[in-house]
Design a protein around this motif. Structure first.
Motif, PDB file in Angstrom:
ATOM      1  N   TYR A  24       0.820  -1.212   0.000  1.00  0.00           N
ATOM      2  CA  TYR A  24       0.000   0.000   0.000  1.00  0.00           C
ATOM      3  C   TYR A  24       0.859   1.269   0.000  1.00  0.00           C
ATOM      4  O   TYR A  24       0.367   2.350  -0.296  1.00  0.00           O
ATOM      5  N   PHE A  25       2.143   1.134   0.344  1.00  0.00           N
ATOM      6  CA  PHE A  25       2.996   2.301   0.528  1.00  0.00           C
ATOM      7  C   PHE A  25       4.069   2.423  -0.551  1.00  0.00           C
ATOM      8  O   PHE A  25       4.863   3.359  -0.518  1.00  0.00           O
ATOM      9  N   THR A  26       4.122   1.502  -1.489  1.00  0.00           N
ATOM     10  CA  THR A  26       5.241   1.464  -2.429  1.00  0.00           C
ATOM     11  C   THR A  26       4.802   1.588  -3.882  1.00  0.00           C
ATOM     12  O   THR A  26       5.565   1.256  -4.784  1.00  0.00           O
ATOM     13  N   GLY A  27       3.583   2.056  -4.112  1.00  0.00           N
ATOM     14  CA  GLY A  27       3.107   2.205  -5.485  1.00  0.00           C
ATOM     15  C   GLY A  27       3.890   3.266  -6.237  1.00  0.00           C
ATOM     16  O   GLY A  27       4.398   4.224  -5.641  1.00  0.00           O
ATOM     17  N   PRO A  28       4.000   3.135  -7.560  1.00  0.00           N
ATOM     18  CA  PRO A  28       4.783   4.088  -8.357  1.00  0.00           C
ATOM     19  C   PRO A  28       4.026   5.387  -8.633  1.00  0.00           C
ATOM     20  O   PRO A  28       2.801   5.439  -8.566  1.00  0.00           O
ATOM     21  N   GLY A  29       4.790   6.430  -8.941  1.00  0.00           N
ATOM     22  CA  GLY A  29       4.210   7.676  -9.412  1.00  0.00           C
ATOM     23  C   GLY A  29       3.454   8.469  -8.363  1.00  0.00           C
ATOM     24  O   GLY A  29       3.497   8.177  -7.168  1.00  0.00           O
ATOM     25  N   LEU A  30       2.733   9.467  -8.853  1.00  0.00           N
ATOM     26  CA  LEU A  30       1.981  10.353  -7.975  1.00  0.00           C
ATOM     27  C   LEU A  30       0.886   9.599  -7.224  1.00  0.00           C
ATOM     28  O   LEU A  30       0.672   9.817  -6.022  1.00  0.00           O
ATOM     29  N   LYS A  31       0.220   8.688  -7.924  1.00  0.00           N
ATOM     30  CA  LYS A  31      -0.837   7.907  -7.273  1.00  0.00           C
ATOM     31  C   LYS A  31      -0.273   7.099  -6.110  1.00  0.00           C
ATOM     32  O   LYS A  31      -0.885   7.016  -5.038  1.00  0.00           O
ATOM     33  N   GLY A  32       0.888   6.497  -6.316  1.00  0.00           N
ATOM     34  CA  GLY A  32       1.507   5.704  -5.256  1.00  0.00           C
ATOM     35  C   GLY A  32       1.873   6.555  -4.054  1.00  0.00           C
ATOM     36  O   GLY A  32       1.662   6.147  -2.908  1.00  0.00           O
ATOM     37  N   ARG A  33       2.397   7.749  -4.310  1.00  0.00           N
ATOM     38  CA  ARG A  33       2.774   8.638  -3.205  1.00  0.00           C
ATOM     39  C   ARG A  33       1.546   9.120  -2.441  1.00  0.00           C
ATOM     40  O   ARG A  33       1.568   9.214  -1.209  1.00  0.00           O
ATOM     41  N   LEU A  34       0.482   9.415  -3.180  1.00  0.00           N
ATOM     42  CA  LEU A  34      -0.745   9.859  -2.526  1.00  0.00           C
ATOM     43  C   LEU A  34      -1.362   8.738  -1.699  1.00  0.00           C
ATOM     44  O   LEU A  34      -1.860   8.966  -0.587  1.00  0.00           O
ATOM     45  N   THR A  35      -1.313   7.526  -2.238  1.00  0.00           N
ATOM     46  CA  THR A  35      -1.848   6.377  -1.509  1.00  0.00           C
ATOM     47  C   THR A  35      -1.056   6.147  -0.224  1.00  0.00           C
ATOM     48  O   THR A  35      -1.628   5.910   0.849  1.00  0.00           O
ATOM     49  N   ALA A  36       0.257   6.207  -0.313  1.00  0.00           N
ATOM     50  CA  ALA A  36       1.106   6.019   0.867  1.00  0.00           C
ATOM     51  C   ALA A  36       0.820   7.093   1.912  1.00  0.00           C
ATOM     52  O   ALA A  36       0.718   6.803   3.109  1.00  0.00           O
TER      53      ALA A  36
END
Length: 242
Positions: free
Chosen positions: A66-78
């Motif tokens: 949940y914390f290691t997704g790529p790109g802007l979406k990953g950072r927002l999710t984290a």
């Protein structure tokens, strides 16, 4: 703090509106001091429903993906998961269990509530699966009570793969705290850890009234995935011999 902004303004009111949760046994959750809240795990929304209804802040151990997704979406999710009180735990490799225990004990040493799903993963079919002993290790090492909790109706509201939840009421039920002080200093005894974990799972089962499966959910999921892959291979037509 963003946690409380989510809880009282942004996310909490929305979750209450969508799921209309009925809370039972909230008085069993200690008003102060460290404790573990151990529950069944039926839906992605479980992570956010319990923090929304508890008076105290609760921290959950969540999978690192949940914390290691790529790109802007990953950072927002984290950012969202961290703000919602989630701690990333790498569940792969031999040290995964020890990492989770270290993180959990750190939360308890601060005198806070720690949320744990002993099954280790979401139930894929609504049944309750065998618990992993990490919850027992933390309860015995920290010397804290364990409050069993049952999420009822969240599987039907948002089963695996469903992004938008159905509008239906759910129940969040807490049981009396379980005291394991009689096992103090025995957290290295495998039989004790299994007994403590099974007692916790039985308390959750009594609250949830689910069907129980005496196997780890991850093993069952892996088996089912392997069978599906085998069936797909059988359906793939073979090229004609030249």
């Amino acid at each position: 703090m963003f946690y409380y902004l989510l809880k009282y303004v942004l996310l909490g009111p929305l979750l209450r509106l969508v799921f209309r949760p009925r809370i039972e046994g909230l008085e069993h959750v200690p008003a102060s001091g460290p404790a573990i809240v151990a529950g069944n795990h039926l839906s992605f929304s479980d992570h956010f429903l319990m923090p929304a209804i508890l008076k105290r802040r609760i921290t959950f151990l969540a999978k690192a993906e949940y914390f290691t997704g790529p790109g802007l979406k990953g950072r927002l999710t984290a950012f969202f998961f961290r703000s919602a009180g989630q701690i990333p735990v790498d569940r792969s490799g031999k040290e995964a269990g020890q990492a989770a225990i270290r993180e959990g004990l750190g939360v308890l040493r601060k005198g806070e509530l720690l949320g744990i799903y002993p099954e280790g993963t979401r139930s894929h079919d609504g049944r309750l699966y065998k618990g992993k002993v990490g919850v027992a290790v933390m309860a015995l090492r920290a010397g804290v009570p364990v409050v069993p909790c049952a999420m009822i109706g969240t599987f039907e509201a948002q089963p695996p793969g469903k992004v938008v939840p159905r509008l239906r009421p759910i129940v969040i039920r807490f049981g009396e705290p379980l005291d394991f002080s009689r096992y103090a200093g025995m957290e290295k005894e495998k039989a004790v850890l299994r007994a403590v974990t099974d007692e916790i799972m039985y308390a959750i089962l009594t609250l949830s009234e689910q069907e129980y499966v005496d196997r780890y959910a991850a093993d069952v999921k892996e088996e089912q995935a392997a069978k599906k892959a085998e069936k797909r291979e059988r359906r793939v037509p073979r090229a004609p011999l030249s």
